[in-house]
Motif scaffolding. Structure first.
Motif, mmCIF file in Angstrom:
data_model
loop_
_atom_site.group_PDB
_atom_site.id
_atom_site.type_symbol
_atom_site.label_atom_id
_atom_site.label_comp_id
_atom_site.label_asym_id
_atom_site.label_seq_id
_atom_site.Cartn_x
_atom_site.Cartn_y
_atom_site.Cartn_z
ATOM 1 N N ASP A 152 0.817 -1.209 0.000
ATOM 2 C CA ASP A 152 0.000 0.000 0.000
ATOM 3 C C ASP A 152 0.853 1.263 0.000
ATOM 4 O O ASP A 152 2.014 1.260 0.401
ATOM 5 N N VAL A 162 -1.708 -2.309 -4.287
ATOM 6 C CA VAL A 162 -1.430 -3.239 -5.378
ATOM 7 C C VAL A 162 -1.621 -4.647 -4.836
ATOM 8 O O VAL A 162 -0.959 -5.051 -3.874
ATOM 9 N N LEU A 178 3.500 -0.075 -7.918
ATOM 10 C CA LEU A 178 2.920 0.856 -6.948
ATOM 11 C C LEU A 178 3.608 2.218 -7.009
ATOM 12 O O LEU A 178 2.950 3.266 -6.999
#
Length: 598
Positions: A152, A162, A178
């Motif tokens: 995150d 993701v 990400l």
């Protein structure tokens, strides 16, 4: 495609109308009420319960024996799930709950309202907060098995997660995805001048799936994304994330105009690529796609779609020449004003919808006394084909004329006609004209400086340029002596334009064939200087004797187009006479003309 309706009611001004019949077909629901007149106003139709089948779900076996499930409702599958009118355009709020097996993770367009609640020994329930007003086609929900894990980021002020299969995707790959998405979103926030009206974005990687975007979530094809170079990864993410604003936040009002949504997303994505990379290949490949579309795959078509377009029609027509037309308008009025108008479209439409007229009404800047850029954009988008302009050097003067030749193109009402005169923005390298837009068939300029004068160099505007033979010889000499003084896009444009006019027999013989041989030899002897040269010389290597292509069924052309365009997503595969791009283009040439052209 819905049935088993229960407790259907229709309410107007607080009064429930008596329903005496409900007729269902595959595509419609007709409700008959017991009164002679229905007054104008807002009615609320409530269906307490019904059944629908999501027939277009992404469903496949992934790691182990567990399946990944994800909806794909865009553009026209929402009516298979919701009793909705025009699912790709009308907007509503949604409150979704999902009952799913214990050990799986449920995701939707909105954020979950907390941890999943256990229902029994096998099932649990996840409830999601209410979405803002979005189109039903942009709603999505996903169900991930235990093989999936997540990372995150909250850097942009929006939670980005993701989700990836730990047995298929390495954590470093997920971190790269990400990090790139975070950078893209940060730049998009600046362009759109605000946060998204959604608290999170879930990015889910899948192995055997087509990449797709919806509101609050993206499905990313692992093969497509991780095989692409960095600039194309940025392009994909920028396009998908832009649709959170354009397509999710602001919905188009007519399915036939969905190209405008896709064109705006592509236009914005190009700006993100420019800000994040120094890459020239993505702009080169975009020009190559436009040229091939206009000469091979779908020549003469407008940007108008069917009322209920499918993904294939959208991908064939949208995000190509329409995005270039928006760039052309930006050249005339400036980036700041162009972005301001797009922001107005988005924010004025967040409770309703927009269409082409919305954008035209905002683009009221004037060029050349009483010509509005909105009029230019309207004409360009309503007419098919790729116009061209002839530039002839006559001593110290230049003669410019526009001639549609025998080109047959579509107009805004879907009728095929001879190419009309286009309003063409005039841009020359060595001098400025007192007029910006050419509305006549021709003009004669004198005197002009000696030396090589280019028109529309770099394809800032949507038209080809044909020069006289002497100028083409000079261009070939300049490219031979110092090709890298011009951008990749300019080199590609010059070679491709020559080959186009050679193939259409617009240049005098036998001199044209001699020059054609010299252009082909030049790019083949200097492969490093001419990436994607196989697309540039495509029409030079199809000789006049083989210039009539074979008829191929639509399915075959679609497969060839997909293979060619996908080969442009990595710069290492775009080398002259090498890589996937060469192989795909040579296969196209062989299938169309029966000879191995490249």
């Amino acid at each position: 495609m819905l049935d088993h309706f229960e407790n259907v009611s229709l309410v107007f001004n607080g009064n429930e109308l008596e329903i005496f019949n409900v007729l269902l077909t595959d595509y419609s629901m007709e409700v008959s009420v017991d009164q002679p007149v229905l007054f104008p106003g807002s009615y609320t139709l409530t269906a307490h319960r019904y059944k629908g089948l999501i027939g277009s779900a992404i469903y496949y076996r992934d790691a182990g024996e567990h399946a990944v499930f994800a909806s794909q409702l865009f553009p026209n599958r929402a009516p298979a799930l919701f009793p909705t009118y025009l699912g790709a355009t009308e907007k509503a709020t949604f409150s979704v709950s999902m009952v799913h097996p214990i050990g799986t993770l449920a995701l939707s367009s909105a954020a979950s309202e907390g941890a999943a609640r256990k229902v029994d020994t096998n099932w649990q329930k996840t409830s999601f907060s209410t979405t803002p007003a979005i189109t039903p086609a942009m709603l999505c929900f996903l169900l991930l098995p235990a093989e999936y894990t997540q990372i995150d980021s909250t850097y942009t002020g929006i939670n980005i997660s993701v989700h990836f299969n730990k047995y298929r995707v390495q954590k470093e790959q997920a971190k790269h995805l990400l990090h790139t998405a975070t950078q893209v979103l940060a730049l998009l926030k600046d362009i759109f001048s605000s946060l998204l009206p959604v608290p999170k974005i879930d990015i889910v990687t899948m192995h055997d799936a087509t990449s797709a975007s919806c509101f609050g979530a993206l499905v990313v094809s692992e093969a497509q994304f991780f095989a692409a170079d960095y600039a194309n990864q940025v392009r994909m993410l920028a396009t998908w994330l832009t649709k959170q604003w354009i397509g999710g936040y602001a919905a188009i009002s007519d399915g036939g105009e969905l190209c405008l949504q896709e064109d705006l997303a592509t236009f914005i994505a190009a700006k993100i690529i420019k800000r994040m990379t120094n890459d020239e290949y993505t702009r080169l490949s975009h020009l190559a796609k436009i040229y091939l579309s206009e000469t091979v795959f779908s020549p003469g078509e407008t940007l108008k779609l069917d009322e209920y377009p499918n993904e294939l029609e959208i991908s064939e027509k949208c995000g190509l020449k329409g995005a270039l037309m928006l760039e052309s308008i930006e050249v005339l009025i400036g980036e700041k004003q162009m972005l301001a108008k797009i922001n107005e479209v988005v924010y004025n439409s967040k409770r309703g919808s927009y269409n082409s007229d919305t954008l035209y009404g905002l683009l009221n800047s004037t060029v050349d006394s009483d010509i509005f850029v909105s009029q230019l954009l309207h004409f360009w988008r309503e007419h098919g084909g790729l116009p061209f302009m002839n530039v002839d050097r006559l001593g110290n003067s230049i003669k410019i004329n526009q001639n549609g030749s025998n080109l047959t193109v579509k107009n805004g009402v879907g009728t095929w006609e001879r190419m009309p005169l286009w309003p063409l923005p005039l841009q020359f390298t060595e001098f400025k004209l007192p007029i910006q837009i050419m509305l006549s068939q021709g003009i004669h300029l004198s005197p002009v400086r000696e030396g090589l004068i280019f028109s529309n160099l770099g394809f800032s505007h949507f038209y080809r340029v044909n020069y006289d033979l002497d100028t083409w010889r000079e261009i070939k000499t300049v490219l031979t002596e110092n090709a890298t003084s011009y951008t990749m896009r300019e080199r590609f444009q010059l070679v491709s334009d020559f080959c186009y006019f050679y193939a259409s027999k617009s240049l005098a013989e036998p001199a044209a064939s001699v020059l054609r041989n010299e252009f082909v030899q030049l790019v083949r002897l200097r492969p490093v200087s001419f990436p994607l040269c196989d697309a540039a010389i495509f029409q030079c290597v199809v000789t006049h004797e083989h210039s009539r292509p074979k008829f191929l069924d639509k399915s075959s052309m679609i497969q060839l187009r997909r293979r060619v365009f996908e080969s442009f997503s990595n710069s290492s595969e775009m080398e002259c006479r090498a890589g996937l791009a060469h192989d795909a283009l040579n296969d196209l040439c062989t299938k169309l003309y029966g000879v191995s052209c490249l």
